[in-house]
Design an enzyme around this catalytic site. Sequence first.
Site, PDB file in Angstrom:
ATOM      1  N   PHE A 178       0.811  -1.226   0.000  1.00  0.00           N
ATOM      2  CA  PHE A 178       0.000   0.000   0.000  1.00  0.00           C
ATOM      3  C   PHE A 178       0.839   1.269   0.000  1.00  0.00           C
ATOM      4  O   PHE A 178       0.364   2.344  -0.348  1.00  0.00           O
ATOM      5  CB  PHE A 178      -0.936   0.014   1.225  1.00  0.00           C
ATOM      6  CG  PHE A 178      -0.257   0.426   2.501  1.00  0.00           C
ATOM      7  CD1 PHE A 178      -0.103   1.776   2.824  1.00  0.00           C
ATOM      8  CD2 PHE A 178       0.259  -0.518   3.383  1.00  0.00           C
ATOM      9  CE1 PHE A 178       0.535   2.169   3.992  1.00  0.00           C
ATOM     10  CE2 PHE A 178       0.906  -0.142   4.544  1.00  0.00           C
ATOM     11  CZ  PHE A 178       1.044   1.211   4.842  1.00  0.00           C
ATOM     12  N   LYS A 202      -1.226  -6.858  -9.521  1.00  0.00           N
ATOM     13  CA  LYS A 202      -2.200  -6.973  -8.421  1.00  0.00           C
ATOM     14  C   LYS A 202      -1.796  -5.935  -7.379  1.00  0.00           C
ATOM     15  O   LYS A 202      -0.907  -6.163  -6.564  1.00  0.00           O
ATOM     16  CB  LYS A 202      -2.139  -8.396  -7.836  1.00  0.00           C
ATOM     17  CG  LYS A 202      -3.412  -8.877  -7.153  1.00  0.00           C
ATOM     18  CD  LYS A 202      -3.875  -8.022  -6.001  1.00  0.00           C
ATOM     19  CE  LYS A 202      -3.099  -8.203  -4.722  1.00  0.00           C
ATOM     20  NZ  LYS A 202      -3.453  -7.211  -3.675  1.00  0.00           N
ATOM     21  N   GLU A 240      -4.925  -3.836  -2.052  1.00  0.00           N
ATOM     22  CA  GLU A 240      -6.371  -3.590  -1.977  1.00  0.00           C
ATOM     23  C   GLU A 240      -6.685  -2.342  -1.146  1.00  0.00           C
ATOM     24  O   GLU A 240      -7.796  -1.843  -1.140  1.00  0.00           O
ATOM     25  CB  GLU A 240      -7.112  -4.824  -1.438  1.00  0.00           C
ATOM     26  CG  GLU A 240      -6.712  -5.302  -0.042  1.00  0.00           C
ATOM     27  CD  GLU A 240      -5.490  -6.234  -0.066  1.00  0.00           C
ATOM     28  OE1 GLU A 240      -4.525  -5.943  -0.798  1.00  0.00           O
ATOM     29  OE2 GLU A 240      -5.524  -7.230   0.697  1.00  0.00           O
ATOM     30  N   ARG A 241      -5.659  -1.837  -0.414  1.00  0.00           N
ATOM     31  CA  ARG A 241      -5.907  -0.624   0.383  1.00  0.00           C
ATOM     32  C   ARG A 241      -5.672   0.642  -0.440  1.00  0.00           C
ATOM     33  O   ARG A 241      -6.214   1.693  -0.116  1.00  0.00           O
ATOM     34  CB  ARG A 241      -5.027  -0.634   1.631  1.00  0.00           C
ATOM     35  CG  ARG A 241      -5.585  -1.597   2.675  1.00  0.00           C
ATOM     36  CD  ARG A 241      -4.738  -1.639   3.898  1.00  0.00           C
ATOM     37  NE  ARG A 241      -3.619  -2.551   3.725  1.00  0.00           N
ATOM     38  CZ  ARG A 241      -2.624  -2.687   4.571  1.00  0.00           C
ATOM     39  NH1 ARG A 241      -2.598  -1.948   5.653  1.00  0.00           N
ATOM     40  NH2 ARG A 241      -1.660  -3.548   4.355  1.00  0.00           N
ATOM     41  N   SER A 280       5.186  -7.143   3.312  1.00  0.00           N
ATOM     42  CA  SER A 280       5.746  -7.460   4.634  1.00  0.00           C
ATOM     43  C   SER A 280       6.510  -8.787   4.573  1.00  0.00           C
ATOM     44  O   SER A 280       6.265  -9.620   3.690  1.00  0.00           O
ATOM     45  CB  SER A 280       4.614  -7.548   5.649  1.00  0.00           C
ATOM     46  OG  SER A 280       3.696  -8.540   5.216  1.00  0.00           O
ATOM     47  N   CYS A 325       9.642   1.492   3.479  1.00  0.00           N
ATOM     48  CA  CYS A 325      10.532   0.371   3.806  1.00  0.00           C
ATOM     49  C   CYS A 325      11.947   0.874   4.033  1.00  0.00           C
ATOM     50  O   CYS A 325      12.785   0.161   4.557  1.00  0.00           O
ATOM     51  CB  CYS A 325      10.499  -0.686   2.715  1.00  0.00           C
ATOM     52  SG  CYS A 325      11.268  -0.121   1.213  1.00  0.00           S
ATOM     53  N   GLU A 367       9.058  -4.490  13.172  1.00  0.00           N
ATOM     54  CA  GLU A 367       8.828  -3.385  12.235  1.00  0.00           C
ATOM     55  C   GLU A 367       7.552  -2.650  12.671  1.00  0.00           C
ATOM     56  O   GLU A 367       6.467  -3.236  12.681  1.00  0.00           O
ATOM     57  CB  GLU A 367       8.647  -3.918  10.810  1.00  0.00           C
ATOM     58  CG  GLU A 367       8.421  -2.784   9.823  1.00  0.00           C
ATOM     59  CD  GLU A 367       8.231  -3.254   8.383  1.00  0.00           C
ATOM     60  OE1 GLU A 367       7.608  -4.305   8.160  1.00  0.00           O
ATOM     61  OE2 GLU A 367       8.706  -2.541   7.481  1.00  0.00           O
TER      62      GLU A 367
END
Length: 499
Positions: A158, A182, A185-186, A235, A290, A392
């Site tokens: 995201f 893909k 979805e957020r 993640s 990240c 994290e």
Amino acid sequence: MKGPNMAKTSSTILNYIGGDWRASSSGDVLEVVNPATAKTISTVPLSTPQEVDQAVQEANLAFDSWKRVPPANRIQYLFRLKDLLEQHFDDLACTITIENGKTLKEAQGEIRRAIENVEVACGIPTMMQGGILEDIAPGIDEYMLRQSIGVCAIISPFNFPGMIPFWFLPYALACGNPVIVKPSERTPLTMQKLFHLLEEAGFEKGVVNLVNGGPETVNALLDHPGVRAISFVGSTPVAKHVYSRAAKNGKRVQAQGGAKNPILILPDADPEKTTQIVTDSVFGNAGQRCLAASLVVIVGDETKKLFVPALIEAANDRTVGYGLEEGIEMGPVITPQSKERITGLIQKGVDEGADLLVDGRKTEIKGYEGGNFLRPTILENVALDGEVVQTEIFGPVMGLVHVQDINEAIAFVNQGTYGNMACLFTTNGAAARKFRNQAEAGNIGINIGVAAPMAFFPFSGWKDSFFGTLHGQSNHAVEFYTQTKVVVERWPREWSRKF
Ligand code: NAD
């Protein structure tokens, strides 16, 4: 303020399969929510394995002709795409801010990085070349070709909805492979817009495909025999899952995972510049990068006396609010659940004995009371084996660690399970050289707070931050998206006498 109207958002996210915009048949949908206003801006379908299968079939149908388009012609589509990205730059950046929450300036930086990858992939006629060695034996030559591999799937997180898919997409396409993206979805809106631009750039039917969805959609891609390669960013637990499941199915995989990045400050670091860069690194993008620094390792007592008050002041000064408004330096985190997780981890740090120097938990922004806002937080003396050091957090939280010398500092860097980035602030060249050589991380910054490789270098990552061999961007992407074929040819001298 740049109004949300500037970036028109669609009510339902569509898939783009085989050159058509298609509504998903899935009954499962999620709301896409602006994290600053808490308003629903769209809904996203969790596409089914059948829809993944349609996309894979269309992509495979397109593969035969796309791989035969000469590389110099393939990149003409990318030149057009680059033009379109420049034309729609502001709208794309605005869309990122609306769905992700980062500031407009940060969103603009993100789109710029996406464009840079398109530019680098335009070098494919040179980058995709093989090699030849004549006369490996009398009358025999040997050469290596790079050929397209087939359908490539790109699965993204995201936090950089525009940039991260572009670490892969331009290279996969330029190398002659169809792609299926893909998105998270957020944050699916940015990719929806980018696909309108890909459509306008004129790619042949089936060459670029978009399938929205969640874990089930991802698993269908990982399991589909028609998908040849998987590029994943997200993640670490999901990266591990993607890496092992796709590899078990015989695919090539590159899976970039999470991070816990340390920044070291040596006694000779420039106080003003270092304070500004370090706080930008920790709190930029609300810590949802990240390459965000999350642990600041201060070397020596004098350095501590100088830097701790300066870092507190810089954290308190940061302007938090809606990223579309002028002067905002930090937006919200992505969801209420993220906010709750981050505040929980801050509390855990305190319970484990850390001192809370700046507490950003109770934050309300006037006019955006429903938003997922936090202010910067600083925890000092965090337990070295505790949650703040090992987990994290992916939020605007700085953990301060104090050590006595550079050896202790490097040992601290290397005890971590992640290896995405490590940075050092110093004016001493020998210290910088030692650090660069010994720090166990894939991206190193010297007097740099976010050591994000430019598109012509691989986006590296070590240990639990990366699973695979070849990274995104640059020649690594070209190697990942091509397979080598080695040809040995004999043309004996006596045969040529016949002509
Ligand atoms: P995430 O792992 O939750 O999701 C990433 C993608 O995986 C999404 O498309 C999601 O739909 C899919 N997914 C989620 N759970 C899944 C499951 N169980 N099975 C199959 N697919 C699944 O990550 P996120 O929260 O979107 O992004 C933040 C994470 O990404 C952070 O850990 C961050 O460090 C990492 N990240 C890493 C890099 C890097 O270069 N190493 C870059 C950006 C972000």
